[in-house]
Design a protein around this motif. Structure first.
Motif, mmCIF file in Angstrom:
data_model
loop_
_atom_site.group_PDB
_atom_site.id
_atom_site.type_symbol
_atom_site.label_atom_id
_atom_site.label_comp_id
_atom_site.label_asym_id
_atom_site.label_seq_id
_atom_site.Cartn_x
_atom_site.Cartn_y
_atom_site.Cartn_z
ATOM 1 N N ASN A 345 40.647 40.668 42.239
ATOM 2 C CA ASN A 345 41.689 39.855 42.866
ATOM 3 C C ASN A 345 42.876 40.725 43.279
ATOM 4 O OD1 ASN A 345 43.182 37.716 43.784
ATOM 5 N ND2 ASN A 345 43.803 37.009 41.750
ATOM 6 N N ILE A 346 42.737 41.375 44.445
ATOM 7 C CA ILE A 346 43.838 42.152 45.001
ATOM 8 C C ILE A 346 43.946 41.854 46.496
ATOM 9 C CG2 ILE A 346 43.595 44.025 43.332
ATOM 10 C CD1 ILE A 346 42.299 45.703 45.521
ATOM 11 N N GLU A 347 45.129 42.039 47.051
ATOM 12 C CA GLU A 347 45.355 41.974 48.492
ATOM 13 C C GLU A 347 45.671 43.384 48.969
ATOM 14 O OE1 GLU A 347 48.349 39.187 49.525
ATOM 15 O OE2 GLU A 347 47.242 37.443 48.775
ATOM 16 N N LEU A 348 44.791 43.942 49.797
ATOM 17 C CA LEU A 348 44.874 45.354 50.172
ATOM 18 C C LEU A 348 45.292 45.491 51.630
ATOM 19 C CD1 LEU A 348 44.272 48.348 49.435
ATOM 20 C CD2 LEU A 348 41.926 47.936 50.181
ATOM 21 N N GLU A 349 46.244 46.388 51.876
ATOM 22 C CA GLU A 349 46.699 46.703 53.225
ATOM 23 C C GLU A 349 46.572 48.210 53.447
ATOM 24 O OE1 GLU A 349 50.729 46.327 56.039
ATOM 25 O OE2 GLU A 349 50.699 45.510 53.982
ATOM 26 N N ILE A 350 46.004 48.616 54.587
ATOM 27 C CA ILE A 350 45.809 50.028 54.899
ATOM 28 C C ILE A 350 46.910 50.476 55.850
ATOM 29 C CG2 ILE A 350 44.249 51.732 55.896
ATOM 30 C CD1 ILE A 350 42.287 49.016 55.061
ATOM 31 N N LYS A 351 47.574 51.557 55.520
ATOM 32 C CA LYS A 351 48.691 52.061 56.300
ATOM 33 C C LYS A 351 48.349 53.416 56.919
ATOM 34 C CE LYS A 351 52.196 49.599 53.620
ATOM 35 N NZ LYS A 351 52.719 48.822 54.788
ATOM 36 N N ASP A 352 49.340 54.029 57.552
ATOM 37 C CA ASP A 352 49.122 55.342 58.170
ATOM 38 C C ASP A 352 49.046 56.435 57.110
ATOM 39 O OD1 ASP A 352 49.192 54.271 60.755
ATOM 40 O OD2 ASP A 352 51.385 54.405 60.843
ATOM 41 N N ASN A 353 48.538 57.603 57.541
ATOM 42 C CA ASN A 353 48.538 58.811 56.712
ATOM 43 C C ASN A 353 47.795 58.629 55.389
ATOM 44 O OD1 ASN A 353 50.146 60.195 58.636
ATOM 45 N ND2 ASN A 353 51.963 59.178 57.802
ATOM 46 N N PHE A 354 46.663 57.920 55.444
ATOM 47 C CA PHE A 354 45.789 57.731 54.284
ATOM 48 C C PHE A 354 46.556 57.131 53.102
ATOM 49 C CE2 PHE A 354 44.066 61.144 56.867
ATOM 50 C CZ PHE A 354 42.790 60.659 57.118
ATOM 51 N N GLU A 355 47.309 56.123 53.410
ATOM 52 C CA GLU A 355 48.097 55.406 52.417
ATOM 53 C C GLU A 355 47.613 53.970 52.335
ATOM 54 O OE1 GLU A 355 52.666 53.796 52.098
ATOM 55 O OE2 GLU A 355 52.348 55.799 52.946
ATOM 56 N N ILE A 356 47.558 53.443 51.120
ATOM 57 C CA ILE A 356 47.210 52.039 50.917
ATOM 58 C C ILE A 356 48.295 51.361 50.085
ATOM 59 C CG2 ILE A 356 44.699 52.396 51.098
ATOM 60 C CD1 ILE A 356 44.573 52.293 48.034
ATOM 61 N N GLU A 357 48.386 50.056 50.240
ATOM 62 C CA GLU A 357 49.328 49.262 49.457
ATOM 63 C C GLU A 357 48.617 47.965 49.085
ATOM 64 O OE1 GLU A 357 53.801 49.197 50.321
ATOM 65 O OE2 GLU A 357 53.115 47.225 51.039
ATOM 66 N N TYR A 358 48.754 47.545 47.839
ATOM 67 C CA TYR A 358 48.017 46.349 47.426
ATOM 68 C C TYR A 358 48.766 45.584 46.351
ATOM 69 C CZ TYR A 358 46.344 49.912 44.090
ATOM 70 O OH TYR A 358 46.257 50.931 43.181
ATOM 71 N N LYS A 359 48.522 44.275 46.350
ATOM 72 C CA LYS A 359 49.071 43.379 45.340
ATOM 73 C C LYS A 359 47.992 43.094 44.303
ATOM 74 C CE LYS A 359 52.169 40.993 48.570
ATOM 75 N NZ LYS A 359 52.487 39.697 49.226
ATOM 76 N N VAL A 360 48.348 43.199 43.037
ATOM 77 C CA VAL A 360 47.421 42.930 41.934
ATOM 78 C C VAL A 360 47.939 41.713 41.170
ATOM 79 C CG1 VAL A 360 46.303 43.858 39.878
ATOM 80 C CG2 VAL A 360 46.859 45.370 41.785
ATOM 81 N N PHE A 361 47.096 40.702 41.016
ATOM 82 C CA PHE A 361 47.536 39.429 40.437
ATOM 83 C C PHE A 361 47.071 39.216 39.006
ATOM 84 C CE2 PHE A 361 47.189 39.008 45.012
ATOM 85 C CZ PHE A 361 48.392 38.430 45.358
ATOM 86 N N THR A 362 46.258 40.134 38.469
ATOM 87 C CA THR A 362 45.638 39.892 37.158
ATOM 88 C C THR A 362 46.279 40.685 36.034
ATOM 89 O OG1 THR A 362 43.998 41.601 37.636
ATOM 90 C CG2 THR A 362 43.407 39.343 38.176
ATOM 91 N N TYR A 363 47.426 41.344 36.301
ATOM 92 C CA TYR A 363 48.028 42.173 35.266
ATOM 93 C C TYR A 363 48.579 41.304 34.146
ATOM 94 C CZ TYR A 363 47.579 46.722 37.396
ATOM 95 O OH TYR A 363 47.080 47.896 37.881
ATOM 96 N N GLN A 364 48.228 41.650 32.921
ATOM 97 C CA GLN A 364 48.622 40.887 31.747
ATOM 98 C C GLN A 364 49.695 41.592 30.927
ATOM 99 O OE1 GLN A 364 45.005 40.175 29.546
ATOM 100 N NE2 GLN A 364 43.850 39.744 31.401
ATOM 101 N N LYS A 365 49.762 42.907 31.005
ATOM 102 C CA LYS A 365 50.622 43.665 30.092
ATOM 103 C C LYS A 365 51.879 44.226 30.764
ATOM 104 C CE LYS A 365 46.795 45.229 27.220
ATOM 105 N NZ LYS A 365 46.118 46.412 26.667
ATOM 106 N N ASN A 366 52.028 43.982 32.052
ATOM 107 C CA ASN A 366 53.167 44.536 32.785
ATOM 108 C C ASN A 366 53.258 46.053 32.626
ATOM 109 O OD1 ASN A 366 54.007 42.039 33.772
ATOM 110 N ND2 ASN A 366 55.119 41.596 31.883
ATOM 111 N N GLU A 367 52.104 46.708 32.627
ATOM 112 C CA GLU A 367 52.053 48.159 32.558
ATOM 113 C C GLU A 367 51.575 48.711 33.897
ATOM 114 O OE1 GLU A 367 49.470 49.183 29.377
ATOM 115 O OE2 GLU A 367 50.819 48.473 27.811
ATOM 116 N N PHE A 368 52.033 49.909 34.204
ATOM 117 C CA PHE A 368 51.640 50.534 35.466
ATOM 118 C C PHE A 368 50.203 51.024 35.371
ATOM 119 C CE2 PHE A 368 51.638 54.652 37.955
ATOM 120 C CZ PHE A 368 51.259 54.023 39.134
#
Length: 438
Positions: A345-368
């Motif tokens: 369960n993530i929302e993934l967006e592909i950007k320039d210069n081999f960069e990605i950005e995504y939202k993660v909705f299942t995190y339980q521990k608020n850890e990176f």
């Protein structure tokens, strides 16, 4: 805390008296030292057997529960970085209690910056090198250090790690540790070493310092186990337990027939026969190898100086996903997601210069936890993430990653497969084994 015998009291008193006055370089350190000595004299007036040694051992054993005690003890330069490690690793407390560390105190000054190697803890698994860096330039301007250790002119085969948290403005002195972890073991046939330390982003400041270890290196204690564990239908084997002064190592393997891919053993607990817990190391190196290897290792706290009669090992919070869900397929040129597992369960967006950005909705521990650490292109070449960032929203975590092309011989061929490395989805149940050690 139990009372010390006369021999222990004399030993710790001698250790306290051996701290050179000249090493207490700041006025605060000198004041703390005088307070420590004055407290010892007051104890003698009340009870002759309560010497300064008792104060010192009380300081060490009280660090976990008394920040004031920890602060006072940390003013002794040789001990400060190790004292700070005690709060998350009981094995370091045992190392200090048993005086299994070696003062070094060698310095080098370059470009107004002085590096001092204060002490080393060495065993067959690696080293912890404590250092102090003093600078005439604000250390908040630096992004960290890079290090390597040489022996007889050759870089030793090991991994190196050192944290460098963001320093506040006006920081001109830092004390920290460098962890050296050798998966194949350390060779001490030559006790002479050289440390090469570079200030990151400032390649003109590179320290080359030699040090020699004089103390005996304690041998690791090895215990064959060869026990199989099944949790939620997924199997793995614990082959061997290796206990050194710095670390406890569990040699393991995962069943190839598992339907799920195990991503992480997040919570491993070891209890002795008195139910005292020895937990997983929470910083530094967590292990050697990959879970796909024939064998890999997980590193935990050490109880080398008090080997129990038996231990219980518990495996909790085993992170795992279905093997069919382990890849997200994308195209960097077209900036689109080709396939994504329905259970991720993530929302993934592909950007320039081999960069990605995504939202993660299942995190339980608020850890990176970045979900990916590399991708595999259409030709089977692997490209690793070289920078990551994160921001937190009420309902999700937004994570960004960029993949390293600087040293790549060729640009990746699309489509590419992002391999899932971490995801908060766990097996149901707890794995548990008991092992006799004596």
């Amino acid at each position: 805390m139990s009372q010390m015998n006369d021999e222990q009291q004399q030993r710790y008193l001698a250790l306290l008296e051996s701290v050179p006055i000249e090493t207490l370089q700041s006025s605060k350190q000198f004041i703390a030292y005088k307070q420590l000595k004055r407290r010892a004299r007051q104890k003698r007036l009340l009870q002759i057997t309560m010497t300064a040694a008792l104060i010192m051992i009380a300081l060490i054993s009280s660090i976990r529960i008394s920040p004031a005690f920890a602060y006072t003890m940390a003013q002794i330069p040789v001990l400060k970085p190790l004292v700070e490690m005690i709060t998350y690793d009981k094995g370091i407390q045992d190392i200090m209690d048993n005086e299994y560390y070696e003062p070094i105190n060698v310095s080098q000054t370059i470009n107004g910056k002085t590096l001092t190697i204060t002490s080393v803890v060495a065993d067959e698994s690696g080293m912890i090198i404590s250092y102090k860096l003093q600078s005439d330039e604000d250390l908040a301007n630096f992004n960290g250090i890079s290090t390597e250790i040489k022996q007889q002119g050759k870089k030793i085969e090991a991994s190196y790690g050192s944290s460098w948290p963001a320093q506040p403005e006006g920081t001109f002195e830092v004390e920290n540790t460098i962890e050296v972890a050798a998966s194949q073991g350390m060779d001490y046939s030559s006790p002479d070493f050289e440390i090469v330390l570079s200030l990151r982003d400032r390649p003109e400041t590179v320290f080359h310092m030699s040090f020699t270890l004089k103390n005996d290196i304690k041998a690791s204690k090895k215990f064959p186990i060869h026990k199989h564990v099944t949790v939620d239908g997924q199997g793995f084997t614990i082959h061997e337990l290796i206990i050194s002064p710095l670390r406890t190592e569990l040699k393991m393997s995962i069943d190839l027939s598992n339907a799920k891919k195990i991503l992480s053993f997040e919570d491993i607990r070891i209890y002795d026969e008195h139910q005292e817990e020895w937990g997983k190391i929470r910083n530094g190196y967590s292990g050697f190898g990959n879970y796909e290897d024939t064998q890999f290792s997980i590193l935990l706290e050490s109880n080398y100086f008090r080997i129990p009669e038996s231990i219980t090992i518990e495996f909790r919070e085993i992170e795992a996903i279905d093997k069919a869900d382990q890849f997200v397929v994308i195209d960097f040129n077209k900036k689109n997601v080709i396939t994504q597992p329905k259970n991720i369960n993530i929302e993934l967006e592909i950007k320039d210069n081999f960069e990605i950005e995504y939202k993660v909705f299942t995190y339980q521990k608020n850890e990176f936890k970045s979900v990916f650490n590399h991708f595999i292109d259409a030709n089977g070449e692997t490209y690793h993430s070289n920078s990551e960032w994160i921001s937190e929203d009420a309902n999700y975590m937004l994570i960004g990653q960029q993949f390293d092309m600087e040293d790549a011989e060729n640009l990746p061929v699309n489509p590419v497969k992002l391999e899932i490395a971490r995801y908060e989805q766990y097996l149901n149940g707890i794995g548990r084994i008991q092992v006799k050690l004596q």
